[in-house]
Motif scaffolding. Structure first.
Motif, mmCIF file in Angstrom:
data_model
loop_
_atom_site.group_PDB
_atom_site.id
_atom_site.type_symbol
_atom_site.label_atom_id
_atom_site.label_comp_id
_atom_site.label_asym_id
_atom_site.label_seq_id
_atom_site.Cartn_x
_atom_site.Cartn_y
_atom_site.Cartn_z
ATOM 1 N N MET A 56 0.828 -1.200 0.000
ATOM 2 C CA MET A 56 0.000 0.000 0.000
ATOM 3 C C MET A 56 0.868 1.258 0.000
ATOM 4 N N THR A 57 0.398 2.284 -0.694
ATOM 5 C CA THR A 57 1.138 3.542 -0.804
ATOM 6 C C THR A 57 0.528 4.641 0.053
ATOM 7 N N VAL A 58 -0.534 4.331 0.791
ATOM 8 C CA VAL A 58 -1.139 5.256 1.743
ATOM 9 C C VAL A 58 -1.182 4.548 3.091
ATOM 10 N N PRO A 59 -1.274 5.305 4.203
ATOM 11 C CA PRO A 59 -1.382 4.647 5.510
ATOM 12 C C PRO A 59 -2.571 3.693 5.530
ATOM 13 N N ALA A 60 -2.309 2.450 5.938
ATOM 14 C CA ALA A 60 -3.342 1.422 5.840
ATOM 15 C C ALA A 60 -4.364 1.501 6.961
ATOM 16 N N TYR A 71 -8.764 7.931 2.419
ATOM 17 C CA TYR A 71 -7.869 6.837 2.042
ATOM 18 C C TYR A 71 -7.621 5.905 3.229
ATOM 19 N N GLY A 72 -7.378 4.632 2.944
ATOM 20 C CA GLY A 72 -7.026 3.640 3.945
ATOM 21 C C GLY A 72 -7.571 2.286 3.545
ATOM 22 N N ARG A 73 -6.969 1.234 4.095
ATOM 23 C CA ARG A 73 -7.450 -0.106 3.758
ATOM 24 C C ARG A 73 -8.855 -0.296 4.321
ATOM 25 N N GLY A 74 -9.768 -0.689 3.431
ATOM 26 C CA GLY A 74 -11.156 -0.872 3.812
ATOM 27 C C GLY A 74 -12.015 0.359 3.625
ATOM 28 N N ALA A 75 -11.393 1.496 3.271
ATOM 29 C CA ALA A 75 -12.185 2.717 3.098
ATOM 30 C C ALA A 75 -13.340 2.489 2.132
ATOM 31 N N CYS A 76 -13.063 1.711 1.089
ATOM 32 C CA CYS A 76 -14.083 1.392 0.087
ATOM 33 C C CYS A 76 -14.728 0.036 0.363
ATOM 34 N N ASP A 77 -13.937 -0.935 0.725
ATOM 35 C CA ASP A 77 -14.385 -2.325 0.860
ATOM 36 C C ASP A 77 -14.013 -2.869 2.236
ATOM 37 N N ILE A 312 -16.179 -0.399 -6.938
ATOM 38 C CA ILE A 312 -15.400 -1.624 -6.773
ATOM 39 C C ILE A 312 -13.997 -1.481 -7.350
ATOM 40 N N ALA A 313 -13.798 -0.568 -8.301
ATOM 41 C CA ALA A 313 -12.470 -0.368 -8.887
ATOM 42 C C ALA A 313 -11.464 0.125 -7.852
ATOM 43 N N GLN A 314 -11.934 0.745 -6.761
ATOM 44 C CA GLN A 314 -11.029 1.220 -5.713
ATOM 45 C C GLN A 314 -10.781 0.173 -4.633
ATOM 46 N N ALA A 315 -11.539 -0.915 -4.640
ATOM 47 C CA ALA A 315 -11.365 -1.951 -3.623
ATOM 48 C C ALA A 315 -10.051 -2.698 -3.839
ATOM 49 N N HIS A 316 -9.385 -3.055 -2.749
ATOM 50 C CA HIS A 316 -8.179 -3.888 -2.763
ATOM 51 C C HIS A 316 -6.978 -3.187 -3.400
ATOM 52 N N THR A 317 -7.045 -1.909 -3.671
ATOM 53 C CA THR A 317 -5.963 -1.238 -4.380
ATOM 54 C C THR A 317 -4.889 -0.740 -3.408
ATOM 55 N N LYS A 318 -3.748 -0.330 -3.952
ATOM 56 C CA LYS A 318 -2.632 0.123 -3.116
ATOM 57 C C LYS A 318 -2.915 1.476 -2.466
ATOM 58 N N ASP A 319 -3.871 2.228 -3.034
ATOM 59 C CA ASP A 319 -4.238 3.523 -2.449
ATOM 60 C C ASP A 319 -5.752 3.600 -2.275
ATOM 61 N N GLU A 320 -6.315 2.569 -1.676
ATOM 62 C CA GLU A 320 -7.777 2.445 -1.562
ATOM 63 C C GLU A 320 -8.400 3.696 -0.955
ATOM 64 N N TYR A 321 -9.502 4.135 -1.560
ATOM 65 C CA TYR A 321 -10.194 5.318 -1.052
ATOM 66 C C TYR A 321 -11.672 5.247 -1.387
ATOM 67 N N ILE A 322 -12.422 6.158 -0.751
ATOM 68 C CA ILE A 322 -13.818 6.375 -1.096
ATOM 69 C C ILE A 322 -14.059 7.880 -1.117
ATOM 70 N N GLU A 323 -14.899 8.316 -2.027
ATOM 71 C CA GLU A 323 -15.241 9.732 -2.113
ATOM 72 C C GLU A 323 -16.157 10.116 -0.950
#
Length: 343
Positions: A56-60, A71-77, A312-323
């Motif tokens: 990941m390239t953002v704080p998880a 941003y963060g792991r799970g922010a979207c999913d 879903i395109a933002q799920a599981h990504t290295k810089d996961e986020y949600i608007e």
């Protein structure tokens, strides 16, 4: 995570219990019981786990806000959709409709969704009952009424090791599997492509891994294939297993096949009462080629769809986020479902 979810929902007036999938792996069941006799039980089902954080390239593990995104792991999913739901529940719990509803609303927060929906499977086998379920996923506020199933298998062939200078004295396990690989790449792939479903399209196969051998001066004694199939009701995991069994017998006799995961597709009734209520709060219908807890609920006789804010395109990504706007829109959509006319 489960303790936080339980405490928050208790604070909104829910009766909460934990059901452990395993040590340290609790599912949370929260029920907002009715004052009047309940006519229906409807479940919202977020999952509490995420995929891993390697690369990941953002704080998880903390939220980073930037330019209208979180941003963060799970922010979207799927912590973002869960936050949107909880915001809606908080507003609903203080409303007149909360006191007057004859719908028993429940939150079933599951463990192990990213491991094949282990928590949802555990709960359903344990007797979970509901008239309808909404699995929270980042669907861009579209109602996913059909999703593919998944079949994952490993096929292992045995050979006989020998010194690399005398390969004729051994049996090369990689060579043994090569005809089977070609059969999968050719005939089986074509058969999957030909079995097209009206909503979900064709079934697919991904040759995900080949592992065999090691030292360059040794004839490999074992080789294993890892395969993933995405299935639909017209081309099920069980049907594909029969294809593979025939192919193994013809092209690599004696190879062992291990079923890693075999989970069914689902197609929900878009004309159903509760699917229609979710649809009226949404941006429209959708289908998915990914798998989620809705597949499990449907397989156990609980009609279900997937729904939530985020993409879903933002799920599981290295810089996961949600608007942030998606979160706000999601809270409004969930509240609209909660305030929909009573059963």
């Amino acid at each position: 995570m489960a303790a936080w979810v339980a405490e928050y929902l208790e604070g909104l007036g829910a009766d909460v219990e934990m059901r452990n999938l395993g040590r340290g792996r609790p599912n949370v069941l929260a029920v907002f019981d009715t004052i009047r006799r309940a006519k229906k039980t409807v479940v919202f089902a977020p999952h509490m786990d995420t995929v891993g954080v390697l690369g990941m390239t953002v704080p998880a593990f903390r939220v980073s806000a930037r330019e209208g995104r979180l941003y963060g792991r799970g922010a979207c999913d799927t912590k973002g959709p869960t936050a949107a739901l909880f915001s809606a529940l908080a507003e609903w719990s203080r409303s007149r409709e909360r006191r007057e509803t004859n719908v028993r609303w429940s939150v079933v927060a599951t463990a192990g969704e990213e491991q094949g929906s282990l928590g949802a499977e555990f709960l359903c086998k344990g007797g979970l009952e509901a008239d309808f379920a909404v699995a929270l996923e980042p669907t861009n506020l579209r109602v996913v009424s059909a999703a593919k199933g998944v079949l994952r298998v490993r096929i292992t062939a045995e050979g006989r090791a020998a010194h690399g200078s005398k390969p004729h004295r051994g049996v090369n396990a990689i060579y043994r599997l090569m005809p089977l690989v070609e059969e999968i790449r050719g005939n089986i792939s074509h058969r999957l492509a030909a079995s097209e479903h009206a909503l979900l399209g064709m079934a697919t196969v991904n040759l995900a891994s080949i592992a065999g051998g090691g030292e360059l001066n040794i004839v490999p004694a074992t080789c294993a294939l890892g395969l993933e199939f995405r299935t639909h009701p017209g081309c099920t995991g069980d049907a594909i297993l029969k294809m593979l069994g025939t192919a193994i017998a013809a092209h690599c006799p004696g190879a062992r096949m291990e079923i890693v995961r075999n989970r069914p597709a689902f197609v929900a009734d878009r004309g159903g009462e509760w699917a229609g209520r979710v649809r009226r709060a949404s941006k429209g219908w959708a289908t998915a080629d990914w798998f989620c807890d809705a597949n499990i609920f449907n397989a156990h006789g609980i009609p279900a769809v997937a729904f939530g804010p985020g993409r879903i395109a933002q799920a599981h990504t290295k810089d996961e986020y949600i608007e942030e706007q998606d979160l706000a829109d999601g809270a409004k959509a969930f509240l609209r479902i909660l305030l929909s006319p009573h059963a």
